[in-house]
Design a protein around this motif. Structure first.
Motif, PDB file in Angstrom:
ATOM      1  N   GLU A 242       0.630  -1.090  -0.050  1.00  0.00           N
ATOM      2  CA  GLU A 242       0.093  -0.017   0.119  1.00  0.00           C
ATOM      3  C   GLU A 242       0.939   1.380  -0.042  1.00  0.00           C
ATOM      4  N   GLU A 243       1.947   1.156   0.880  1.00  0.00           N
ATOM      5  CA  GLU A 243       2.994   2.339   0.615  1.00  0.00           C
ATOM      6  C   GLU A 243       4.190   1.681   0.991  1.00  0.00           C
ATOM      7  N   VAL A 244       5.051   2.704   0.350  1.00  0.00           N
ATOM      8  CA  VAL A 244       6.729   2.343   0.373  1.00  0.00           C
ATOM      9  C   VAL A 244       7.378   3.607   0.761  1.00  0.00           C
ATOM     10  N   SER A 245       8.391   3.435   1.801  1.00  0.00           N
ATOM     11  CA  SER A 245       9.435   4.413   2.069  1.00  0.00           C
ATOM     12  C   SER A 245      10.643   4.073   1.514  1.00  0.00           C
ATOM     13  N   TYR A 246      11.513   5.270   1.196  1.00  0.00           N
ATOM     14  CA  TYR A 246      12.850   4.942   0.405  1.00  0.00           C
ATOM     15  C   TYR A 246      13.776   5.660   1.424  1.00  0.00           C
ATOM     16  N   ASP A 247      14.905   5.168   1.365  1.00  0.00           N
ATOM     17  CA  ASP A 247      16.231   5.788   1.850  1.00  0.00           C
ATOM     18  C   ASP A 247      17.169   5.270   1.018  1.00  0.00           C
ATOM     19  N   ILE A 248      17.556   5.793  -0.208  1.00  0.00           N
ATOM     20  CA  ILE A 248      18.745   5.558  -1.057  1.00  0.00           C
ATOM     21  C   ILE A 248      19.778   6.275  -1.243  1.00  0.00           C
ATOM     22  N   ARG A 249      21.098   5.977  -1.167  1.00  0.00           N
ATOM     23  CA  ARG A 249      22.206   6.786  -0.787  1.00  0.00           C
ATOM     24  C   ARG A 249      23.317   6.280  -1.664  1.00  0.00           C
ATOM     25  N   SER A 250      24.486   7.059  -1.869  1.00  0.00           N
ATOM     26  CA  SER A 250      25.725   6.608  -2.355  1.00  0.00           C
ATOM     27  C   SER A 250      26.596   7.061  -1.120  1.00  0.00           C
ATOM     28  N   VAL A 251      27.010   6.244  -0.398  1.00  0.00           N
ATOM     29  CA  VAL A 251      27.684   6.190   0.964  1.00  0.00           C
ATOM     30  C   VAL A 251      29.165   6.274   0.582  1.00  0.00           C
ATOM     31  N   ARG A 252      29.834   5.514  -0.267  1.00  0.00           N
ATOM     32  CA  ARG A 252      31.299   5.265  -0.433  1.00  0.00           C
ATOM     33  C   ARG A 252      31.837   6.493  -1.342  1.00  0.00           C
ATOM     34  N   ASN A 253      31.129   6.605  -2.446  1.00  0.00           N
ATOM     35  CA  ASN A 253      31.653   7.695  -3.066  1.00  0.00           C
ATOM     36  C   ASN A 253      30.148   8.407  -3.796  1.00  0.00           C
ATOM     37  N   PRO A 254      30.033   9.790  -3.432  1.00  0.00           N
ATOM     38  CA  PRO A 254      28.891  10.457  -3.738  1.00  0.00           C
ATOM     39  C   PRO A 254      28.808  10.684  -5.294  1.00  0.00           C
ATOM     40  N   LYS A 255      29.768  10.512  -5.883  1.00  0.00           N
ATOM     41  CA  LYS A 255      29.695  10.633  -7.425  1.00  0.00           C
ATOM     42  C   LYS A 255      29.159   9.396  -8.348  1.00  0.00           C
ATOM     43  N   ASN A 256      29.194   8.130  -7.456  1.00  0.00           N
ATOM     44  CA  ASN A 256      28.508   7.040  -8.119  1.00  0.00           C
ATOM     45  C   ASN A 256      27.107   6.983  -7.958  1.00  0.00           C
ATOM     46  N   PRO A 257      26.750   6.029  -8.759  1.00  0.00           N
ATOM     47  CA  PRO A 257      25.103   5.695  -8.525  1.00  0.00           C
ATOM     48  C   PRO A 257      25.190   5.063  -6.846  1.00  0.00           C
ATOM     49  N   ASP A 258      24.004   4.677  -6.508  1.00  0.00           N
ATOM     50  CA  ASP A 258      23.615   4.406  -5.029  1.00  0.00           C
ATOM     51  C   ASP A 258      24.265   2.995  -4.893  1.00  0.00           C
ATOM     52  N   ASP A 259      24.564   2.891  -3.606  1.00  0.00           N
ATOM     53  CA  ASP A 259      25.144   1.893  -3.022  1.00  0.00           C
ATOM     54  C   ASP A 259      24.796   1.265  -1.929  1.00  0.00           C
ATOM     55  N   THR A 260      23.656   2.084  -1.335  1.00  0.00           N
ATOM     56  CA  THR A 260      23.095   1.811   0.095  1.00  0.00           C
ATOM     57  C   THR A 260      21.465   1.909  -0.132  1.00  0.00           C
ATOM     58  N   PHE A 261      20.804   1.136   0.442  1.00  0.00           N
ATOM     59  CA  PHE A 261      19.314   1.464   0.396  1.00  0.00           C
ATOM     60  C   PHE A 261      18.560   0.690   1.422  1.00  0.00           C
ATOM     61  N   GLU A 262      17.630   1.310   1.968  1.00  0.00           N
ATOM     62  CA  GLU A 262      16.606   0.748   2.766  1.00  0.00           C
ATOM     63  C   GLU A 262      15.230   1.318   2.258  1.00  0.00           C
ATOM     64  N   VAL A 263      14.637   0.161   2.003  1.00  0.00           N
ATOM     65  CA  VAL A 263      13.218   0.368   1.396  1.00  0.00           C
ATOM     66  C   VAL A 263      12.035  -0.470   2.304  1.00  0.00           C
ATOM     67  N   GLN A 264      11.046   0.181   2.666  1.00  0.00           N
ATOM     68  CA  GLN A 264      10.336  -0.428   3.683  1.00  0.00           C
ATOM     69  C   GLN A 264       8.793  -0.592   2.851  1.00  0.00           C
ATOM     70  N   PHE A 265       8.157  -1.680   2.875  1.00  0.00           N
ATOM     71  CA  PHE A 265       6.915  -2.003   2.158  1.00  0.00           C
ATOM     72  C   PHE A 265       5.794  -2.053   3.286  1.00  0.00           C
ATOM     73  N   PHE A 266       4.597  -1.288   3.118  1.00  0.00           N
ATOM     74  CA  PHE A 266       3.808  -1.370   4.257  1.00  0.00           C
ATOM     75  C   PHE A 266       2.471  -2.342   3.780  1.00  0.00           C
ATOM     76  N   TYR A 267       2.056  -3.048   4.214  1.00  0.00           N
ATOM     77  CA  TYR A 267       0.949  -4.068   4.075  1.00  0.00           C
ATOM     78  C   TYR A 267      -0.113  -3.778   5.034  1.00  0.00           C
ATOM     79  N   PRO A 268      -1.459  -4.322   4.957  1.00  0.00           N
ATOM     80  CA  PRO A 268      -2.156  -3.831   5.877  1.00  0.00           C
ATOM     81  C   PRO A 268      -2.046  -4.314   7.437  1.00  0.00           C
TER      82      PRO A 268
END
Length: 345
Positions: A191-217
C-alpha cells in the motif's frame, strides 16, 4: 519437446548465471549466441556444445528455429533489444532490470500480447535457497500471522571506483530488483513504500546503499543493502504473532559458480548446516519450541524449466506482468524525489 534458445550478450551474465543451467538440460538447446564483438577464446570453451556464434544480430533474430531469446546485456539496451526480438516473433527473457522505465515495460508486454508471445523478467532469485526456506516457514504457519520481515543483501567493499553510471546502474536497480521481487512474489503490491537510497562510499557514484520499507495492511517488510557491513546481518528475519525465524547466509549457487563448481557437480549450491535457519515458536500446547530448518536446495535452472513449459505447453509464466510492473514502479519512484520519503502506491 525441446526449447531452442539464443542469447544476446556473451558476458558474465550469460556464462555464469544462465548457460551453466541451460546446457545441462536435455529439453533445452542453446543454438546461437550474438555479441557485438566476437570472443574466439571464450567461444572455443563451448565447442563441444555446437553453439553458433555471430556478431550479426539478424542471424539470431531471423532464425526460425529459435523460439526464445535471452537478453543478457546492459540495462540501457534491454528495451530496444527485447522489442526487436518480439517483432521478429521471439519470446524474450530479459535480465534485470527488465527495463529502465515502467512505460518501456508496459509497451513490451503489450507487444508480446499482440503477437501471442511471452516477455518475462529473469528473476532467478525466486529460486534462492534462503528464500525457499522463508516460503516453507511461512507456509507452515508456525510463526502465526506475520508482523515483520527483514531481508538483507550486504557486503563489505570499502573501495568504490569512480563511476558516472545512470540511476539504473546502482545497487537499487541491480540488487533491490531481485529482493523486491521476492517480496512481491510473497505478498503482492504494497500500500505504501518508504525510501532511503544513497551513495555512501563515493557520492559521485550511483547508489550503493538503500533501505526500502513496504507497508501492507497487517505487516511491514524491510529490504536493505549496504556495501559497508563487516559483521553480517541475518539474510532473513521474520517475526510473527507466534514466533520468529532467523536465517544467516546467502544462497550458495553464486559462490559455487564463481569457484567453477557447476550445477550437477557434487555439493553444488548446498547450504552449510551452520547456516540453517532457526525457528522459535509457541505451539498449540503453549510450549516454546525451537527448531532448526534445513535449507532447501536452490536451482536457478528451475526458471528455465518453468519458461519451457510456459512457451511449449501454455502454462502460466513465473513472473506476471503485474508483478514486473509493480517492481518497476517501486524502482522508478525511488528516484523521483528527495530521499528519505514515503509514497502511496
Amino acid at each position: 519437446m525441446t526449447l531452442t534458445i539464443g542469447y544476446i550478450g556473451f558476458g558474465k551474465s550469460t556464462t555464469r548465471y544462465h548457460m551453466p543451467y541451460t546446457l545441462i538440460r536435455d529439453n533445452i538447446r542453446v543454438k546461437t549466441i550474438y555479441n557485438h564483438h566476437r570472443k574466439p577464446e571464450l567461444e572455443a570453451e563451448y565447442a563441444q556444445h555446437q553453439i553458433e556464434f555471430t556478431d550479426n544480430l539478424d542471424v539470431l533474430l531471423q532464425d526460425g528455429e529459435i523460439q526464445l531469446v535471452s537478453i543478457c546485456t546492459p540495462a540501457s539496451t534491454h528495451y530496444e533489444l527485447a522489442k526487436k526480438a518480439l517483432q521478429n516473433g521471439k519470446n524474450v527473457l530479459v535480465e534485470k532490470p527488465f527495463c529502465t522505465t515502467s512505460e518501456e515495460a508496459e509497451e513490451l508486454f503489450e507487444l508480446a500480447k499482440s503477437k501471442g508471445l511471452i516477455a518475462t523478467a529473469y528473476q532467478n532469485r525466486r529460486f534462492d535457497s534462503d528464500f525457499l526456506a522463508v516460503k516453507e516457514v511461512l507456509a507452515s504457519g508456525k510463526i502465526g500471522d506475520l508482523v515483520e520481515l527483514e531481508s538483507h543483501m550486504d557486503y563489505y567493499r570499502p573501495e568504490a571506483p569512480d563511476s558516472d553510471g545512470e540511476y539504473y546502474d546502482g545497487a537499487f536497480y541491480g540488487l533491490g530488483v531481485h529482493m523486491m521481487d521476492q517480496i512481491i512474489d510473497l505478498f503482492g503490491r504494497p500500500e505504501e513504500v518508504s525510501y532511503d537510497i544513497r551513495s555512501v562510499r563515493n557520492p559521485k557514484n550511483p547508489d550503493d546503499t538503500f533501505e526500502v520499507q513496504f507497508f501492507y495492511p497487517k505487516h511491514k517488510v524491510i529490504v536493505k543493502t549496504s556495501h559497508l557491513v563487516n559483521i553480517p546481518y541475518p539474510k532473513f528475519i521474520l517475526h510473527g504473532t507466534k514466533g520468529s525465524f532467523v536465517k544467516y547466509g546467502i544462497d550458495q549457487q553464486e559462490t559455487c559458480l564463481k569457484a567453477g563448481v557447476m550445477p550437477g557437480d557434487a555439493n553444488f549450491g548446498i547450504d552449510p548446516e551452520s547456516h540453517y535457519g532457526t525457528l522459535v515458536y509457541v505451539n498449540e500446547n503453549n510450549e516454546t519450541v525451537q527448531e532448526t530448518v534445513p535449507t532447501p536446495l536452490g536451482d536457478y535452472g528451475r526458471l528455465y524449466d518453468q519458461l519451457h513449459d510456459a512457451i511449449l505447453n501454455s502454462t502460466q509464466k513465473l513472473v506476471s506482468d503485474n508483478e514486473t510492473l509493480t517492481n518497476m514502479t517501486i524502482l522508478e519512484q525511488g528516484f523521483t524525489g528527495k530521499n528519505p520519503r514515503v509514497i502511496s502506491l
